[in-house]
Design an enzyme around this catalytic site. Sequence first.
Site, PDB file in Angstrom:
ATOM      1  N   ASP A  94      96.840   8.892  83.113  1.00  0.00           N
ATOM      2  CA  ASP A  94      96.179   8.970  81.898  1.00  0.00           C
ATOM      3  C   ASP A  94      94.717   9.028  82.247  1.00  0.00           C
ATOM      4  O   ASP A  94      93.898  10.131  81.818  1.00  0.00           O
ATOM      5  CB  ASP A  94      96.274   7.880  80.868  1.00  0.00           C
ATOM      6  CG  ASP A  94      97.838   7.839  80.310  1.00  0.00           C
ATOM      7  OD1 ASP A  94      98.689   8.633  80.998  1.00  0.00           O
ATOM      8  OD2 ASP A  94      98.092   7.143  79.282  1.00  0.00           O
ATOM      9  N   ARG A 128      88.908  -6.983  78.333  1.00  0.00           N
ATOM     10  CA  ARG A 128      88.092  -5.919  77.696  1.00  0.00           C
ATOM     11  C   ARG A 128      86.571  -6.125  77.748  1.00  0.00           C
ATOM     12  O   ARG A 128      85.919  -5.302  78.054  1.00  0.00           O
ATOM     13  CB  ARG A 128      88.531  -5.365  76.400  1.00  0.00           C
ATOM     14  CG  ARG A 128      90.108  -5.122  76.371  1.00  0.00           C
ATOM     15  CD  ARG A 128      90.549  -4.365  77.675  1.00  0.00           C
ATOM     16  NE  ARG A 128      92.061  -3.732  77.512  1.00  0.00           N
ATOM     17  CZ  ARG A 128      92.497  -3.586  78.465  1.00  0.00           C
ATOM     18  NH1 ARG A 128      92.031  -3.622  79.794  1.00  0.00           N
ATOM     19  NH2 ARG A 128      93.689  -2.986  78.658  1.00  0.00           N
ATOM     20  N   ASP A 186      92.709  -1.739  71.738  1.00  0.00           N
ATOM     21  CA  ASP A 186      91.565  -1.785  72.964  1.00  0.00           C
ATOM     22  C   ASP A 186      90.517  -0.986  72.466  1.00  0.00           C
ATOM     23  O   ASP A 186      89.455  -1.174  73.007  1.00  0.00           O
ATOM     24  CB  ASP A 186      92.397  -1.164  74.107  1.00  0.00           C
ATOM     25  CG  ASP A 186      93.145  -2.200  74.796  1.00  0.00           C
ATOM     26  OD1 ASP A 186      92.612  -3.571  74.751  1.00  0.00           O
ATOM     27  OD2 ASP A 186      94.068  -2.314  75.846  1.00  0.00           O
ATOM     28  N   SER A 195     104.709   0.894  78.632  1.00  0.00           N
ATOM     29  CA  SER A 195     103.332   0.800  79.347  1.00  0.00           C
ATOM     30  C   SER A 195     103.208  -0.528  79.678  1.00  0.00           C
ATOM     31  O   SER A 195     103.490  -1.526  78.880  1.00  0.00           O
ATOM     32  CB  SER A 195     102.506   1.328  77.894  1.00  0.00           C
ATOM     33  OG  SER A 195     101.100   1.236  78.324  1.00  0.00           O
TER      34      SER A 195
END
Length: 411
Positions: A18, A100, A129, A183
């Site tokens: 990605d 994050r 996210d 994922s």
Amino acid sequence: MRVKDVKKVVLAYSGGLDTSVILKWLQTTYNCEVVTFTADLGQGEELGPARDKALLLGIKPENIFIDDLRETFVSDFVFPMFRANALYEGQYLLGTSIARPLISQRQIEIAEMVGADAVAHGATGKGNDQVRFEISYYALKPDIKIIAPWREWDLTSRTALIAFAEQHQIPIAKDKRGESPFSVDANLLHSSSEGKILEEPWDAPDEMVWQRTLSPMDAPDVATEITIEFKNGDPVAINGEAMSPATILTKLNALGKANGIGRLDLVENRFVGMKSRGCYETPGGTILWQAHRAIESITLDREAAHLKDSLMPRYAECIYNGFWFSPERRMLQALIDTSQASVEGTVRMKLYKGNVIVTGRQSPHSLYSMKHVTFEDDQGAYDQFDAQGFIKLNALRLRLGAMAGRKGGAL
């Protein structure tokens, strides 16, 4: 955003399919200089290939940043969160959420260092996210430009990503040729798995989903006994051996993994509005959470502990929703950290087949008084007759209500 608006962008880059596609897409779509940033948060993967792939895609060596942030992650983000005993919706230990703000913080630091006018991330337009990254970016650099490719491009499937990669000679790992079963996101605190075969909440997760823990059914038949020492609410030693924050969490992860501890299959409420199903593994964090609650049980005043518990859901939501860099989180953190001054001592635990069992706790600041609580002769430490007036005064409003015909608490 117009293409000409961006001259240099810092991309949060893992080296996977990605973000490699995003890297090339930024170059071809925005015609801008790209700087890659890869954070080592203890995800357990070799990061050298990310550098090699960035070089292959034309990134200058001086524009490739790979930073070991493990100690900072644990000491400045994970441990402060665990002082609060934070759980989102009563179960989730916030393993993805807490990573994050650190990634965002370092990304902005690099942007300022290299003179970039934009940052980019690989989060989709459906998840949490994107919110966490972008709120953090704006909090730290309010004029920053943000590029979120998943909200802009027309590459809407795995097949389209692979076709783009092949068109631009981007190396693709063989196991990515086809539908990925789910994922995965990982760091030193946890691993999360979502999507594809996990999207149906009735279907039990396949054993291959669990990557960081032994099945509790396969765990040893003999319990592992450990001690964890705390100072100011943070763990400082395991079995009497002092360790750095990241080393402590790494050791707890190994202990948790071996004993099948820390698995969670959860349907949660995303901040963007939809429900999602995730399978989380937080072996060391689960042990630490239980140990911290145990040491607080003998060191925190009752009302302080209850106030702290009442504020915890709001604190957890701040982190889950992406508001680490907010005044309300900082205010809550100040209160929480103040409460930890006397949270010091040792907790003894047994780890057994998915269970964390507290078997002892002691502290130089303990509020537990054996003299007052004993069932034997307390030699006058506590006058039991005092309880009569205490109970009658607390019952007074109910007695008055009953006298007025409102028996049993009736309105």
